[in-house]
Scaffold this active site. Sequence first.
Site, PDB file in Angstrom:
ATOM      1  N   THR A  97     -37.533   3.859  16.445  1.00  0.00           N
ATOM      2  CA  THR A  97     -38.074   4.564  17.617  1.00  0.00           C
ATOM      3  C   THR A  97     -37.184   4.189  18.794  1.00  0.00           C
ATOM      4  O   THR A  97     -37.123   3.014  19.178  1.00  0.00           O
ATOM      5  CB  THR A  97     -39.523   4.138  17.906  1.00  0.00           C
ATOM      6  OG1 THR A  97     -40.304   4.349  16.730  1.00  0.00           O
ATOM      7  CG2 THR A  97     -40.105   4.948  19.053  1.00  0.00           C
ATOM      8  N   LYS A 172     -42.119  11.648  18.390  1.00  0.00           N
ATOM      9  CA  LYS A 172     -42.612  10.259  18.265  1.00  0.00           C
ATOM     10  C   LYS A 172     -43.164   9.760  19.607  1.00  0.00           C
ATOM     11  O   LYS A 172     -44.127   8.998  19.653  1.00  0.00           O
ATOM     12  CB  LYS A 172     -41.478   9.371  17.756  1.00  0.00           C
ATOM     13  CG  LYS A 172     -41.778   7.891  17.711  1.00  0.00           C
ATOM     14  CD  LYS A 172     -42.730   7.479  16.588  1.00  0.00           C
ATOM     15  CE  LYS A 172     -43.042   5.987  16.678  1.00  0.00           C
ATOM     16  NZ  LYS A 172     -43.894   5.494  15.630  1.00  0.00           N
ATOM     17  N   LYS A 240     -41.635  -1.277  24.388  1.00  0.00           N
ATOM     18  CA  LYS A 240     -40.373  -0.502  24.379  1.00  0.00           C
ATOM     19  C   LYS A 240     -40.667   1.001  24.265  1.00  0.00           C
ATOM     20  O   LYS A 240     -40.159   1.800  25.041  1.00  0.00           O
ATOM     21  CB  LYS A 240     -39.514  -0.985  23.200  1.00  0.00           C
ATOM     22  CG  LYS A 240     -38.249  -0.229  22.929  1.00  0.00           C
ATOM     23  CD  LYS A 240     -38.222   0.546  21.624  1.00  0.00           C
ATOM     24  CE  LYS A 240     -38.738  -0.076  20.379  1.00  0.00           C
ATOM     25  NZ  LYS A 240     -38.833   0.803  19.229  1.00  0.00           N
TER      26      LYS A 240
HETATM   27  P1  NAP Z   1     -38.461  -5.619  12.805  1.00  0.00           P
HETATM   28  O1  NAP Z   1     -39.362  -6.254  11.816  1.00  0.00           O
HETATM   29  O2  NAP Z   1     -38.035  -6.379  14.016  1.00  0.00           O
HETATM   30  O3  NAP Z   1     -37.175  -5.061  12.019  1.00  0.00           O
HETATM   31  C1  NAP Z   1     -35.992  -4.661  12.632  1.00  0.00           C
HETATM   32  C2  NAP Z   1     -34.863  -5.110  11.732  1.00  0.00           C
HETATM   33  O4  NAP Z   1     -33.638  -4.602  12.251  1.00  0.00           O
HETATM   34  C3  NAP Z   1     -34.751  -6.631  11.666  1.00  0.00           C
HETATM   35  O5  NAP Z   1     -34.658  -7.034  10.317  1.00  0.00           O
HETATM   36  C4  NAP Z   1     -33.475  -6.912  12.444  1.00  0.00           C
HETATM   37  O6  NAP Z   1     -32.726  -8.016  11.998  1.00  0.00           O
HETATM   38  C5  NAP Z   1     -32.684  -5.647  12.181  1.00  0.00           C
HETATM   39  N1  NAP Z   1     -31.669  -5.465  13.225  1.00  0.00           N
HETATM   40  C6  NAP Z   1     -31.846  -5.397  14.562  1.00  0.00           C
HETATM   41  N2  NAP Z   1     -30.676  -5.231  15.171  1.00  0.00           N
HETATM   42  C7  NAP Z   1     -29.738  -5.204  14.207  1.00  0.00           C
HETATM   43  C8  NAP Z   1     -28.339  -5.067  14.210  1.00  0.00           C
HETATM   44  N3  NAP Z   1     -27.661  -4.918  15.350  1.00  0.00           N
HETATM   45  N4  NAP Z   1     -27.696  -5.089  13.025  1.00  0.00           N
HETATM   46  C9  NAP Z   1     -28.379  -5.235  11.885  1.00  0.00           C
HETATM   47  N5  NAP Z   1     -29.707  -5.372  11.800  1.00  0.00           N
HETATM   48  C10 NAP Z   1     -30.383  -5.347  12.966  1.00  0.00           C
HETATM   49  O7  NAP Z   1     -39.128  -4.270  13.367  1.00  0.00           O
HETATM   50  P2  NAP Z   1     -40.009  -3.184  12.573  1.00  0.00           P
HETATM   51  O8  NAP Z   1     -41.447  -3.458  12.828  1.00  0.00           O
HETATM   52  O9  NAP Z   1     -39.508  -3.035  11.182  1.00  0.00           O
HETATM   53  O10 NAP Z   1     -39.662  -1.891  13.444  1.00  0.00           O
HETATM   54  C11 NAP Z   1     -38.400  -1.273  13.358  1.00  0.00           C
HETATM   55  C12 NAP Z   1     -38.411   0.004  14.232  1.00  0.00           C
HETATM   56  O11 NAP Z   1     -39.408   0.901  13.753  1.00  0.00           O
HETATM   57  C13 NAP Z   1     -38.731  -0.259  15.706  1.00  0.00           C
HETATM   58  O12 NAP Z   1     -38.008   0.609  16.522  1.00  0.00           O
HETATM   59  C14 NAP Z   1     -40.212   0.037  15.787  1.00  0.00           C
HETATM   60  O13 NAP Z   1     -40.593   0.445  17.099  1.00  0.00           O
HETATM   61  C15 NAP Z   1     -40.336   1.183  14.783  1.00  0.00           C
HETATM   62  N6  NAP Z   1     -41.646   1.315  14.137  1.00  0.00           N
HETATM   63  C16 NAP Z   1     -42.342   0.218  13.721  1.00  0.00           C
HETATM   64  C17 NAP Z   1     -43.599   0.399  13.138  1.00  0.00           C
HETATM   65  C18 NAP Z   1     -44.422  -0.777  12.689  1.00  0.00           C
HETATM   66  O14 NAP Z   1     -45.645  -0.609  12.466  1.00  0.00           O
HETATM   67  N7  NAP Z   1     -43.842  -1.964  12.496  1.00  0.00           N
HETATM   68  C19 NAP Z   1     -44.116   1.684  12.951  1.00  0.00           C
HETATM   69  C20 NAP Z   1     -43.353   2.777  13.344  1.00  0.00           C
HETATM   70  C21 NAP Z   1     -42.113   2.592  13.943  1.00  0.00           C
HETATM   71  P3  NAP Z   1     -33.311  -9.524  12.001  1.00  0.00           P
HETATM   72  O15 NAP Z   1     -33.904  -9.661  10.649  1.00  0.00           O
HETATM   73  O16 NAP Z   1     -32.148 -10.377  12.262  1.00  0.00           O
HETATM   74  O17 NAP Z   1     -34.341  -9.577  13.129  1.00  0.00           O
END
Ligand code: NAP
Length: 295
Positions: A97, A172, A240
Site C-alpha cells: 500500500t 485501496k 502511513k
Molecule cells: P511487514 O511485516 O513489515 O513486511 C514488509 C517486509 O518488506 C519485511 O519483511 C521487510 O523486511 C521487507 N522490506 C522492507 N523494505 C525492504 C527493502 N528495501 N528490501 C527488501 N525487503 C524490504 O509488513 P506487512 O504487514 O507484511 O505489510 C506489507 C505491506 O502490505 C504494507 O504496505 C502494508 O501497509 C500492506 N498491507 C498489510 C496488511 C496487513 O494486515 N498486515 C494488509 C493489507 C496491506 P524486514 O524483514 O527486514 O523488515
Amino acid sequence: MEKKIGFIGLGVMGKSMAGHILDAGYELYVYNRTRAKADELVSRGAVWCSSPAELASKSDIIITIVGYPEDVRQVYLGENGIAGAISEGKIAIDMTTTRPSLMLEIDSVLREKKAFFADAPVSGGDKGAREASLSVMAGCDEEVFRLIRPVLSVMGKSISWCGPVSMGQQTKMCNQIVIAGTMIGVSEALVYAAKCGLDVEAMVNTIRPGAAGCWTLDNLAPRVIRGDFEPGFMIEHFIKDMGLALEEAERMELCLPGLALVKQLYTALKAQGLGRKGTQALVKALESICRESFF
Ligand code: NAP
C-alpha cells in the site's frame, strides 16, 4: 512465460503470499531485507537472490510487497533495484500500500525498458494472506491484467481491475477510509459495552449478523476481547495509509474529517510506544482518553 516468479518482501503478508505461489507450482525466487525471513520458503524450494536486481533478471513476473513508499522506491529505483535489471516483456507488480504518484513514476521508468507495471494492493489482512482469500485491487493496462490475473488468483479470492496504473492504490485508499470508520465504530462499541456492564463477547455475537456486521467486528473485536494486540496490521502501516489518503484528499481539496480524527488517535498510540501493535489497539486510545481500562 509466467512460470518464474520473483517475490520481494517476506513480512506478515508477503511470506504467506509467496508460499501460495510456491504451492501452486511456480518456480519462486525470493529476496527480503532480513534474509532469515526467507529460510522457510528456501527450505521448501524457493531460490534466494542477493538483490532485487538479481531477482528481476531471473524472474518473468516480479512481485513486491514491502512496507513504506521509501521501501518501494528503493527496491525499484534504488541501487541494485528492479528497474536497472528488468528487461523487455517482463512484468512487475507492486502489492504494497503506497503513494499513487510513485506508481506512475515507476510505470514510466519501466515502460522505457519495454517492461510492464501494475499496482495491486490488497485487503483482507494477515488472515486473508494466510488463507489466500485476499481482495486484490489492480491498476494496469487491461492486457497486463489479463496476463497477471492467474498469479494474483493464487493469493486472493477477489481480483479486480480498477483502471490504469495507480488506480489500484486509489481503490485501496477508499478501502482504508472505510476501515478507519469501522475501526473507530467497533472500538467505541467495545468500550461502551464494557462500561455499561454487557458481556462484551455476547454483544459482538448479537450484533454481527445485523447491519453492524463487518470484517473488523468479525476478526478484530475477538482479538481485543482476549487481550491480543499483536499485528495483524501494524498501527505504523495504517498511519502511513491514512496519511497517503489525506495527502491525496488535500491535493484534490477534499475534506475527510472522520479519517483525520482516526489518524490523530493512532498517532497518539504511536507516541505511547504502540506503533508496532495491531490496529485493534485503537481501544487503548479511547481507554486513555476516558481514563478507563477494560481490555
Ligand atoms: P511487514 O511485516 O513489515 O513486511 C514488509 C517486509 O518488506 C519485511 O519483511 C521487510 O523486511 C521487507 N522490506 C522492507 N523494505 C525492504 C527493502 N528495501 N528490501 C527488501 N525487503 C524490504 O509488513 P506487512 O504487514 O507484511 O505489510 C506489507 C505491506 O502490505 C504494507 O504496505 C502494508 O501497509 C500492506 N498491507 C498489510 C496488511 C496487513 O494486515 N498486515 C494488509 C493489507 C496491506 P524486514 O524483514 O527486514 O523488515
